[in-house]
Design a protein around this motif. Sequence first.
Motif, short mmCIF file in Angstrom:
data_model
loop_
_atom_site.label_atom_id
_atom_site.label_comp_id
_atom_site.label_asym_id
_atom_site.label_seq_id
_atom_site.Cartn_x
_atom_site.Cartn_y
_atom_site.Cartn_z
N VAL A 111 8.03 4.42 5.99
CA VAL A 111 7.20 4.88 7.11
C VAL A 111 7.59 6.29 7.54
O VAL A 111 6.72 7.16 7.70
N THR A 112 8.86 6.52 7.74
CA THR A 112 9.29 7.84 8.23
C THR A 112 9.06 8.92 7.18
O THR A 112 8.77 10.06 7.54
N GLY A 113 9.15 8.56 5.92
CA GLY A 113 8.86 9.53 4.86
C GLY A 113 7.41 9.96 4.87
O GLY A 113 7.09 11.15 4.73
N VAL A 114 6.50 9.01 5.05
CA VAL A 114 5.08 9.34 5.13
C VAL A 114 4.81 10.19 6.37
O VAL A 114 4.10 11.20 6.30
N ALA A 115 5.38 9.80 7.50
CA ALA A 115 5.16 10.55 8.75
C ALA A 115 5.67 11.98 8.64
O ALA A 115 5.04 12.91 9.15
N ALA A 116 6.80 12.16 7.97
CA ALA A 116 7.39 13.50 7.83
C ALA A 116 6.71 14.33 6.75
O ALA A 116 6.94 15.53 6.65
N GLY A 117 5.92 13.68 5.92
CA GLY A 117 5.26 14.40 4.83
C GLY A 117 6.13 14.56 3.61
O GLY A 117 5.76 15.26 2.67
N ALA B 147 1.22 3.10 6.80
CA ALA B 147 2.50 3.50 7.39
C ALA B 147 2.50 3.26 8.90
O ALA B 147 3.51 2.79 9.45
N LEU B 148 1.40 3.55 9.56
CA LEU B 148 1.31 3.31 11.00
C LEU B 148 1.43 1.82 11.30
O LEU B 148 2.19 1.42 12.19
N LEU B 149 0.70 1.00 10.58
CA LEU B 149 0.78 -0.45 10.81
C LEU B 149 2.20 -0.96 10.59
O LEU B 149 2.76 -1.67 11.44
N ALA B 150 2.80 -0.59 9.47
CA ALA B 150 4.17 -1.04 9.18
C ALA B 150 5.14 -0.52 10.24
O ALA B 150 6.02 -1.26 10.69
N ALA C 44 0.84 -1.21 0.00
CA ALA C 44 0.00 0.00 0.00
C ALA C 44 0.87 1.25 0.00
O ALA C 44 0.56 2.23 -0.70
N LEU C 45 1.96 1.24 0.75
CA LEU C 45 2.86 2.40 0.76
C LEU C 45 3.53 2.59 -0.59
O LEU C 45 3.64 3.72 -1.07
N ARG C 46 3.96 1.51 -1.18
CA ARG C 46 4.59 1.62 -2.51
C ARG C 46 3.58 2.10 -3.55
O ARG C 46 3.89 2.92 -4.39
N ALA C 47 2.35 1.59 -3.48
CA ALA C 47 1.31 1.98 -4.44
C ALA C 47 0.97 3.45 -4.29
O ALA C 47 0.85 4.17 -5.28
N SER C 48 0.82 3.91 -3.06
CA SER C 48 0.44 5.32 -2.85
C SER C 48 1.57 6.26 -3.23
O SER C 48 1.32 7.38 -3.66
#
Length: 138
Positions: free
Chosen positions: A74-80, A89-92, A26-30
């Motif tokens: 994960v950290t990239g999504v969290a940081a924006g 990202a939270l689950l991973a 899901a992270l790679r797809a998004s």
Amino acid sequence: MSGRRRLDWLGLTPEPERELPTAVAALRASSRGASAGPPPDDLAAEERRRVERLILRGGRHSWLRYLAEVTDLVTGVAAGSRAGDRAAALLAGEVVLEHHRMLIGLPGPGYGRTAQDRTALERAVRTLRTPTTTGADR
């Protein structure tokens, strides 16, 4: 040194192999512009095969490299700084963080090697657990 392969890292917990493939897909797809939500079946299957190969044919070092890659997502999504599904990202992040915390019980340098990732994941998980406010929410 014996010729035997060290397998103690495989006994930590089954959650990474069960939960990471779908979340990482899901992270790679998004990050490729797909909408949030479940990843396409082919991406999830590809990620499951990758994890399976790492577990069956890889070693502790290749597994930790994979988890470091997941940490970066994960950290990239969290940081924006990276587009991504916050729930995935939270689950991973939670799965990898728990895995890294359990490394303290194993011999070898794994726990020390993942210290920076644990710190980054703790911060990312806190951020991802905090609801976001968008213009539509105001």
